[in-house]
Design a protein around this motif. Structure first.
Motif, short mmCIF file in Angstrom:
data_model
loop_
_atom_site.label_atom_id
_atom_site.label_comp_id
_atom_site.label_asym_id
_atom_site.label_seq_id
_atom_site.Cartn_x
_atom_site.Cartn_y
_atom_site.Cartn_z
N GLY A 157 16.52 -25.84 -3.25
CA GLY A 157 16.89 -25.84 -2.28
C GLY A 157 18.06 -23.98 -1.37
N ASN A 158 17.33 -22.92 -2.00
CA ASN A 158 17.77 -22.07 -2.51
C ASN A 158 16.22 -20.48 -1.65
N SER A 159 16.45 -21.51 -0.18
CA SER A 159 15.15 -20.37 -0.23
C SER A 159 14.96 -19.08 0.41
N LYS A 160 16.47 -18.93 0.15
CA LYS A 160 16.51 -17.29 1.20
C LYS A 160 16.05 -16.59 -0.07
N VAL A 161 16.44 -16.60 -0.77
CA VAL A 161 16.32 -15.56 -2.01
C VAL A 161 15.09 -15.12 -2.07
N LEU A 162 14.17 -16.05 -2.50
CA LEU A 162 12.80 -16.54 -2.26
C LEU A 162 12.39 -15.34 -1.21
N MET A 163 12.84 -15.63 0.04
CA MET A 163 12.39 -15.04 0.69
C MET A 163 12.49 -13.68 1.34
N LEU A 164 13.86 -13.36 0.47
CA LEU A 164 13.92 -11.56 0.00
C LEU A 164 13.23 -11.22 -0.42
N TYR A 165 13.32 -12.06 -1.79
CA TYR A 165 12.70 -11.25 -3.10
C TYR A 165 10.90 -10.85 -2.08
N GLY A 166 10.39 -11.81 -1.71
CA GLY A 166 9.61 -11.50 -0.75
C GLY A 166 8.75 -10.90 0.34
N THR A 167 10.09 -10.75 1.09
CA THR A 167 10.38 -9.55 1.87
C THR A 167 9.98 -8.75 1.29
N VAL A 168 11.07 -8.08 0.68
CA VAL A 168 10.87 -6.94 0.01
C VAL A 168 9.26 -6.07 -1.19
N SER A 169 8.98 -7.56 -1.49
CA SER A 169 7.60 -7.03 -2.69
C SER A 169 6.34 -6.69 -1.44
N GLN A 170 6.87 -7.20 -0.62
CA GLN A 170 5.75 -7.74 0.30
C GLN A 170 5.38 -6.03 0.54
N VAL A 171 6.27 -5.34 1.25
CA VAL A 171 6.66 -4.17 1.84
C VAL A 171 7.21 -2.91 1.13
N THR A 172 7.18 -3.37 -0.37
CA THR A 172 6.37 -2.19 -0.81
C THR A 172 5.14 -2.28 -1.99
N ASN A 173 4.69 -3.60 -1.62
CA ASN A 173 3.36 -3.77 -1.59
C ASN A 173 2.56 -2.66 -0.41
N LEU A 174 2.79 -2.85 0.59
CA LEU A 174 1.95 -2.44 1.65
C LEU A 174 2.35 -0.92 1.46
N VAL A 175 3.71 0.18 0.85
CA VAL A 175 3.48 1.04 0.99
C VAL A 175 2.82 1.45 -0.63
N LEU A 176 2.67 1.17 -1.85
CA LEU A 176 2.64 1.63 -2.38
C LEU A 176 0.44 1.69 -2.05
N ASP A 177 -0.01 -0.06 -1.60
CA ASP A 177 -1.05 0.70 -0.94
C ASP A 177 -2.02 1.56 -0.43
N TYR A 178 -0.86 1.77 0.60
CA TYR A 178 -1.48 2.96 1.54
C TYR A 178 -0.76 4.38 0.85
N PHE A 179 -0.41 4.74 -0.04
CA PHE A 179 -0.46 5.61 -1.11
C PHE A 179 -1.71 5.80 -2.07
N ALA A 180 -2.28 4.46 -3.22
CA ALA A 180 -3.05 4.02 -3.57
C ALA A 180 -3.85 3.61 -3.04
N VAL A 181 -4.56 3.89 -1.55
CA VAL A 181 -5.75 4.06 -0.96
C VAL A 181 -5.84 5.25 -0.19
N ALA A 182 -4.64 5.92 0.95
CA ALA A 182 -4.74 6.56 1.30
C ALA A 182 -4.87 7.58 0.49
N VAL A 183 -3.93 8.43 0.05
CA VAL A 183 -3.12 9.61 -0.68
C VAL A 183 -4.34 9.97 -1.61
#
Length: 183
Positions: A157-183
């Motif tokens: 019943g603890n979907s909030k922690v999963l949401m926070l973890y998922g959100t942080v990991s997706q945003v981190t992944n996007l930033v790393l994706d940008y640097f890996a592809v664009a830079v």
């Protein structure tokens, strides 16, 4: 989260809204990833990404479906207050998912050429598509174990922690994706 007391609508909203948010972030990641690849790596790379994503759909569905079954079993144990069985099932399911998703990954690696030919991937991008397909396939075991870990959180019943973890990991992944592809 107590899911058996109080207003059903309120309980469902409190439980499902975080899951909806993480799914929206997952879709947003896919969209932004495609934009980054198209903008900075070009049409050829976008074609490779499209071919591989199309090919990997079945593998992702298999792993997600198995994780969905884990949700049901874990929620059943937790809801019945069988916490020892819940804990044991969580450990067992992580191991089984690691093995299952490793088998799916191995099948993708072994059949990569056949799958890409069946999809009629152009020869100009065939080798790149195969290499990326292997990388994506090798990601299936950690994705599977992560999904079972999410099932543990959701099953209790603890979907909030999963949401926070998922959100942080997706945003981190996007930033790393940008640097890996664009830079």
């Amino acid at each position: 989260m107590e899911l058996t007391q109080g207003s059903a609508a309120r309980r469902m909203a409190r439980f499902t809204l975080p899951i909806i948010v993480i799914n929206i972030f997952g879709q947003l990641y896919s969209l932004v990833d495609s934009v980054i690849v198209a903008q900075f790596a070009g049409d050829r790379s976008l074609s490779v990404l499209a071919a591989v994503n199309g090919c990997m759909t079945i593998g992702y569905c298999l792993v997600q479906g198995a994780a969905g079954a884990c949700h049901i079993v874990l929620a059943n144990h937790y809801g019945a207050q069988r916490y020892n069985e819940f804990r044991d099932a969580a450990h067992t399911m992580r191991l089984v998912m690691a093995l299952f998703s490793s088998l799916v990954a191995a099948a993708y690696i072994l059949l990569s050429g056949t799958l890409l030919r069946m999809m009629q991937v152009p020869t100009e991008i065939f080798d790149e598509s195969r290499a990326v397909l292997w990388i994506y396939a090798l990601n299936l075991p950690p994705i599977g174990v992560n999904l079972v870990s999410g099932a543990v959180m959701n099953g209790s019943g603890n979907s909030k922690v999963l949401m926070l973890y998922g959100t942080v990991s997706q945003v981190t992944n996007l930033v790393l994706d940008y640097f890996a592809v664009a830079v």
